[in-house]
Design an enzyme around this catalytic site. Structure first.
Site, mmCIF file in Angstrom:
data_model
loop_
_atom_site.group_PDB
_atom_site.id
_atom_site.type_symbol
_atom_site.label_atom_id
_atom_site.label_comp_id
_atom_site.label_asym_id
_atom_site.label_seq_id
_atom_site.Cartn_x
_atom_site.Cartn_y
_atom_site.Cartn_z
ATOM 1 N N LYS A 62 0.858 -1.190 0.000
ATOM 2 C CA LYS A 62 0.000 0.000 0.000
ATOM 3 C C LYS A 62 0.891 1.235 0.000
ATOM 4 C CE LYS A 62 -4.527 0.532 0.225
ATOM 5 N NZ LYS A 62 -5.528 -0.438 -0.274
ATOM 6 N N GLY A 66 -20.014 6.338 2.959
ATOM 7 C CA GLY A 66 -18.988 6.645 1.949
ATOM 8 C C GLY A 66 -19.658 6.670 0.600
ATOM 9 N N GLY A 82 -17.944 7.431 -2.418
ATOM 10 C CA GLY A 82 -16.894 7.553 -3.436
ATOM 11 C C GLY A 82 -17.009 6.392 -4.400
ATOM 12 N N GLY A 106 -18.509 3.160 -2.421
ATOM 13 C CA GLY A 106 -19.839 3.398 -1.854
ATOM 14 C C GLY A 106 -20.876 3.729 -2.915
HETATM 15 P P1 NAD Z 1 -12.987 7.370 -2.582
HETATM 16 O O1 NAD Z 1 -11.951 8.378 -2.342
HETATM 17 O O2 NAD Z 1 -13.488 7.181 -3.964
HETATM 18 O O3 NAD Z 1 -14.255 7.639 -1.638
HETATM 19 C C1 NAD Z 1 -14.156 7.788 -0.261
HETATM 20 C C2 NAD Z 1 -15.514 8.232 0.245
HETATM 21 O O4 NAD Z 1 -15.516 8.191 1.679
HETATM 22 C C3 NAD Z 1 -15.883 9.669 -0.131
HETATM 23 O O5 NAD Z 1 -17.249 9.732 -0.435
HETATM 24 C C4 NAD Z 1 -15.605 10.460 1.140
HETATM 25 O O6 NAD Z 1 -16.397 11.625 1.249
HETATM 26 C C5 NAD Z 1 -16.001 9.436 2.170
HETATM 27 N N1 NAD Z 1 -15.375 9.660 3.480
HETATM 28 C C6 NAD Z 1 -14.108 10.041 3.751
HETATM 29 N N2 NAD Z 1 -13.947 10.146 5.088
HETATM 30 C C7 NAD Z 1 -15.141 9.813 5.643
HETATM 31 C C8 NAD Z 1 -15.613 9.729 6.974
HETATM 32 N N3 NAD Z 1 -14.802 10.003 7.992
HETATM 33 N N4 NAD Z 1 -16.897 9.345 7.176
HETATM 34 C C9 NAD Z 1 -17.705 9.055 6.132
HETATM 35 N N5 NAD Z 1 -17.321 9.128 4.854
HETATM 36 C C10 NAD Z 1 -16.057 9.502 4.613
HETATM 37 O O7 NAD Z 1 -12.402 5.998 -1.985
HETATM 38 P P2 NAD Z 1 -12.808 4.510 -2.357
HETATM 39 O O8 NAD Z 1 -11.876 4.025 -3.395
HETATM 40 O O9 NAD Z 1 -14.265 4.431 -2.547
HETATM 41 O O10 NAD Z 1 -12.410 3.748 -1.012
HETATM 42 C C11 NAD Z 1 -13.292 3.619 0.092
HETATM 43 C C12 NAD Z 1 -12.858 2.442 0.956
HETATM 44 O O11 NAD Z 1 -12.831 1.262 0.159
HETATM 45 C C13 NAD Z 1 -11.453 2.553 1.540
HETATM 46 O O12 NAD Z 1 -11.418 1.909 2.789
HETATM 47 C C14 NAD Z 1 -10.599 1.782 0.547
HETATM 48 O O13 NAD Z 1 -9.395 1.308 1.115
HETATM 49 C C15 NAD Z 1 -11.557 0.643 0.233
HETATM 50 N N6 NAD Z 1 -11.283 -0.062 -1.020
HETATM 51 C C16 NAD Z 1 -11.242 0.585 -2.207
HETATM 52 C C17 NAD Z 1 -11.020 -0.150 -3.370
HETATM 53 C C18 NAD Z 1 -11.046 0.495 -4.729
HETATM 54 O O14 NAD Z 1 -10.995 -0.244 -5.721
HETATM 55 N N7 NAD Z 1 -11.156 1.789 -4.855
HETATM 56 C C19 NAD Z 1 -10.804 -1.521 -3.295
HETATM 57 C C20 NAD Z 1 -10.859 -2.153 -2.058
HETATM 58 C C21 NAD Z 1 -11.116 -1.416 -0.929
#
Ligand code: NAD
Length: 416
Positions: free
Chosen positions: A106, A218, A220, A223
């Site tokens: 990471k 979430g 993003g 979510g």
């Molecule tokens: P992203 O940046 O696209 O979205 C993050 C979202 O979380 C945003 O909507 C943001 O406003 C919200 N957020 C941030 N802090 C917050 C808080 N304190 N309370 C509530 N909401 C909050 O990120 P993502 O890629 O969607 O990743 C989200 C999670 O999924 C992370 O834990 C990441 O490690 C995990 N993840 C992502 C992927 C991927 O393919 N992108 C794969 C596996 C796991």
């Protein structure tokens, strides 16, 4: 006083649980507690106002006994070396559970993307890659997106890596836009994987997805797409949130419309007739399915008892602490752990890498069919083990992932 959890204390406690259940050799346990390598860099760039910006960055490579390192890059003001270490460790177990030939890694850079221009983000990304370049590569370490990084960030990474090499290397990074070698289906892969797991759990629990109430924390990549896919499966999305707070609507929202509203206003709050709620309230929403898809340690000892969902599917990494795991298990909540539930992202990243290495391009149908196959197999493997061990799904998933990595480590031996 209640124990303060960090992502790393959670990851280490989980490793201890697996080690005990597996009766793991003490030496192997000691090896797996620490990453093989952690690179700390100072990312210095010219800001738009001509001042100098100095940002802390790191790349943590946990263990690569099953294949090259693989893992996302997170841009976040508060991300720490310990957080990144925990996230790298989870990647190692995740790849082993889903059966990918990768080790876990990471990366993180302390920055606030919301306060930076596109030019600043590009310079930051390119400088960061140049600093860790010697440790990257298609057969060494292949980055991908994570919180606050996206397809565009991956494109800059590919270009920087390729420029430094002197030729185009699309297989150096995954999560790229399709036009430059990205895979069909990568953007939605994590959420589709989460949705497949939810569908399997719902079948077992005799829960109909049609009109099942869903809350998603979430909004993003993970979510939003999870909300959209579950909505298309017939679920009713009753609550969603982002870093600014959340909204609740008993009759359900259409995720796309909330996204349009968020793009306009910067927040999901204030959408139509919905009630604004806090992130704490979202987790306790009356619903059938809860998808934490934001940050770590959201479900903890304080609020686990108040969770009303029947299924918790972890889109985020590390959203639940070990004491909360226990509470949820005792309450009979079916928790699908991160290292299983969100492994669709790295799975399609693996497909992207394979396509790049072979210079092929698969159709969306092909990608999604292969993803579904892998997710269901992993779900069944974990579920079977949980039944056999009479444990929760997290313990079983950890046993499977840690067990496979430990076995590989033992078989390879130590050199010299
Ligand atoms: P992203 O940046 O696209 O979205 C993050 C979202 O979380 C945003 O909507 C943001 O406003 C919200 N957020 C941030 N802090 C917050 C808080 N304190 N309370 C509530 N909401 C909050 O990120 P993502 O890629 O969607 O990743 C989200 C999670 O999924 C992370 O834990 C990441 O490690 C995990 N993840 C992502 C992927 C991927 O393919 N992108 C794969 C596996 C796991």
């Amino acid at each position: 006083m209640a124990k303060e959890h960090t992502a790393l204390t959670v990851a280490l406690e989980q490793l201890d649980i697996a080690a005990q259940k597996l009766n793991l050799d003490r030496g192997i346990h000691a090896i797996l507690k620490r990453p093989k390598r952690a690179i700390i860099v100072s990312v210095t760039i010219k800001m738009d106002d001509c001042s100098i910006g100095v940002f802390n960055g790191c790349r943590v490579q946990h263990w690569d006994v099953l294949g090259p390192f693989k893992g996302g890059i997170r841009y976040h003001p508060n991300v720490t070396l310990d957080d990144v270490t925990a996230l790298a460790m989870w990647m190692t177990w995740k790849c082993a559970i889903i059966g990918l030939p990768y080790g876990g890694a990471k990366g993180g850079v302390n920055c606030d993307t919301k306060k930076m221009s596109r030019g600043e983000l590009e310079r930051l990304t390119r400088r960061y890659v140049s600093l860790i370049f010697d440790y990257l590569g298609p057969h060494r370490d292949v980055p991908a997106p994570d919180v606050y990084t996206n397809e565009q960030t991956m494109a800059w990474i590919m270009d920087t890596y390729s420029q430094l090499k002197g030729y185009s290397v699309p297989e150096s990074v995954t999560g790229k836009p399709v036009e430059i070698g990205g895979s069909e289906g990568r953007v939605c892969a994590t959420s589709l994987g989460v949705s497949f797991c939810i569908r399997e759990a719902a079948k077992e629990l005799n829960l109909k997805l049609k009109d099942a109430a869903v809350a998603v924390q979430g909004f993003g990549n993970v979510g939003y797409n999870a909300a959209s896919i579950l909505h298309s499966m017939g679920c009713k999305i009753v609550a969603v949130s982002d870093s600014t707070g959340g909204i609740y609507c008993k009759d359900g929202i259409t995720p796309y419309n909330v996204r349009v509203h968020k793009n306009k206003t910067g927040s999901v709050k204030g959408f139509n007739d919905c009630t604004d709620i806090t992130n704490a309230e979202l987790l306790q929403t009356k619903c059938d399915i809860l998808v934490p898809a934001a940050m770590e340690n959201q479900i903890n000892k304080q609020n686990a008892g108040k969770i009303k969902a029947k299924i918790v599917a972890e889109g985020a990494n590390g959203p639940t602490t070990p004491d909360a795991d226990k509470i949820l298990h005792e309450k009979g909540v079916r928790l699908i752990p991160d290292i299983l539930a969100n492994s669709g992202g790295v799975t399609v990243s693996y497909f992207e890498w394979v396509q790049n290495l072979t210079r092929e391009h698969w159709t969306l149908e092909e990608v999604n069919r292969k993803l579904e196959e892998k997710m269901i197999k992993a779900y069944v493997d974990v579920h079977k083990l949980a039944k056999k061990e009479q444990s929760d799904m997290r313990t079983a998933a950890l046993m499977l992932g840690v067990g496979r990595v430990a076995h590989a480590l033992k078989t390879l031996g130590l050199w010299p």
